[in-house]
Design an enzyme around this catalytic site. Structure first.
Site, PDB file in Angstrom:
ATOM      1  N   ALA A 153      15.034  25.759   8.127  1.00  0.00           N
ATOM      2  CA  ALA A 153      14.864  25.612   6.670  1.00  0.00           C
ATOM      3  C   ALA A 153      16.143  25.116   6.003  1.00  0.00           C
ATOM      4  CB  ALA A 153      14.401  26.896   5.999  1.00  0.00           C
ATOM      5  N   GLY A 154      15.939  24.176   5.095  1.00  0.00           N
ATOM      6  CA  GLY A 154      17.023  23.681   4.260  1.00  0.00           C
ATOM      7  C   GLY A 154      17.603  22.349   4.665  1.00  0.00           C
ATOM      8  N   LYS A 181       6.257  32.408  15.752  1.00  0.00           N
ATOM      9  CA  LYS A 181       7.350  32.436  14.782  1.00  0.00           C
ATOM     10  C   LYS A 181       6.952  33.334  13.623  1.00  0.00           C
ATOM     11  CE  LYS A 181       9.536  29.834  11.151  1.00  0.00           C
ATOM     12  NZ  LYS A 181       9.529  28.599  10.353  1.00  0.00           N
ATOM     13  N   ASN A 193      10.749  20.567   8.677  1.00  0.00           N
ATOM     14  CA  ASN A 193       9.459  19.996   8.315  1.00  0.00           C
ATOM     15  C   ASN A 193       9.619  19.042   7.133  1.00  0.00           C
ATOM     16  OD1 ASN A 193       6.354  20.182   8.662  1.00  0.00           O
ATOM     17  ND2 ASN A 193       6.661  20.440   6.469  1.00  0.00           N
ATOM     18  N   THR A 194      10.019  19.583   5.988  1.00  0.00           N
ATOM     19  CA  THR A 194      10.060  18.792   4.757  1.00  0.00           C
ATOM     20  C   THR A 194      11.003  17.603   4.854  1.00  0.00           C
ATOM     21  OG1 THR A 194       9.622  20.835   3.535  1.00  0.00           O
ATOM     22  CG2 THR A 194      10.338  18.942   2.248  1.00  0.00           C
ATOM     23  N   GLY A 216      12.408  23.967   2.098  1.00  0.00           N
ATOM     24  CA  GLY A 216      12.038  22.761   1.376  1.00  0.00           C
ATOM     25  C   GLY A 216      13.051  22.278   0.358  1.00  0.00           C
TER      26      GLY A 216
END
EC number: 2.8.1.10
Length: 262
Positions: free
Chosen positions: A192-193, A105, A214-215, A166
């Site tokens: 993301a987001g 990635k 992830n976050t 994040g």
């Protein structure tokens, strides 16, 4: 069962086929054991590995591979923390030497508070990696024009952000994401987001092939429970997309006929 296809719903990237459409990260957890438990609860088959931030080689310290087993998960090395194309290419070449990874990635960030992708550097790094034999999934802005450039340059998956990394703000530009999904012939993943389960479901309802996060899991009050929630959200969103939603209408349409009333 009635209404269900007998064909398993899978997706394929760079010749590799997966059942789970939820990809999880390996950062921000309190320890690798919690990370592994969350990945299992999510039903993930792929985990992203930030090569600059995860211990893969020092046995004197806790190691990711002792908990998140490479024979259980497909490792997807990424270039988190890279701000130039050269840094990203160097990082992934080292990854290939260390672990034999060629499915990777790519992300090249702008060194700013918002950490949005530097798309000029991303495209330049992609071309270098493709020429060097890598199969590259590319994190990018939600710009359909740049997404097309990345696909034309040989990316095996396009990974537009929903919102800044994040931030947990969910998908901010449904129109652009829809345009990217419509035009792209390789898999499209929101990356993301995502903040909560409804964000993941929306991405899948729009027609994304998978979601990466992830976050949203790691910083939840209960990461394992949130991982389970995300698993169900991705499945539900995918099922809704395949089912085909009802049309949106301006006015009411009664569920029962209005004629022939008693």
């Amino acid at each position: 069962m009635t209404g269900e296809s007998s064909t398993e719903d899978t997706w394929t990237v760079a010749g590799r086929t997966f059942r789970s459409r939820l990809i999880v990260g390996t950062g921000k957890y309190k320890d690798y054991a919690q990370n592994a438990a969350a990945a299992e609860a999510a039903g993930a088959e792929i985990v992203t590995v930030a090569l600059r931030r995860v211990n893969l080689s020092d046995p004197s310290q806790p190691m990711l591979v002792d908990h998140v087993k490479p024979d259980r998960f497909t490792f997807l090395p990424n270039t988190a923390g890279c701000f130039t194309g050269e840094d990203a290419v160097r990082t992934l070449r080292l990854a290939r030497e260390a672990g034999g990874w060629d499915l990777v990635k790519l992300e090249v960030l702008s060194n700013t508070k918002h950490l949005l992708p530097d798309m000029e550097e991303t495209l330049r790094a992609l071309k270098l990696l493709i020429a060097d034999g890598f199969q590259v999934m590319v994190y990018c802005s939600d710009d359909p024009v740049y997404a097309q450039k990345l696909e034309d340059a040989g990316a095996c998956a396009i990974m537009p952000l929903g919102a800044p990394i994040g931030s947990g703000r969910g998908i901010q530009n449904i129109l652009n994401l829809g345009l990217i999904i419509e035009q792209t012939k390789v898999p499209v993943l929101v990356d993301a987001g995502v903040g909560t389960a409804s964000d993941a479901a929306l991405a899948m309802e729009l027609g994304c092939d998978a979601v990466l996060m992830n976050t949203a899991i790691a910083e939840a009050k209960d990461p394992i429970r949130m991982a389970r929630a995300m698993k169900h959200a991705v499945i539900a969103g995918r099922e809704a997309y395949l089912a085909g939603r009802m049309p949106r209408r301006m006015y009411a349409d009664p569920s029962s006929p209005l004629s022939g009333l008693i």
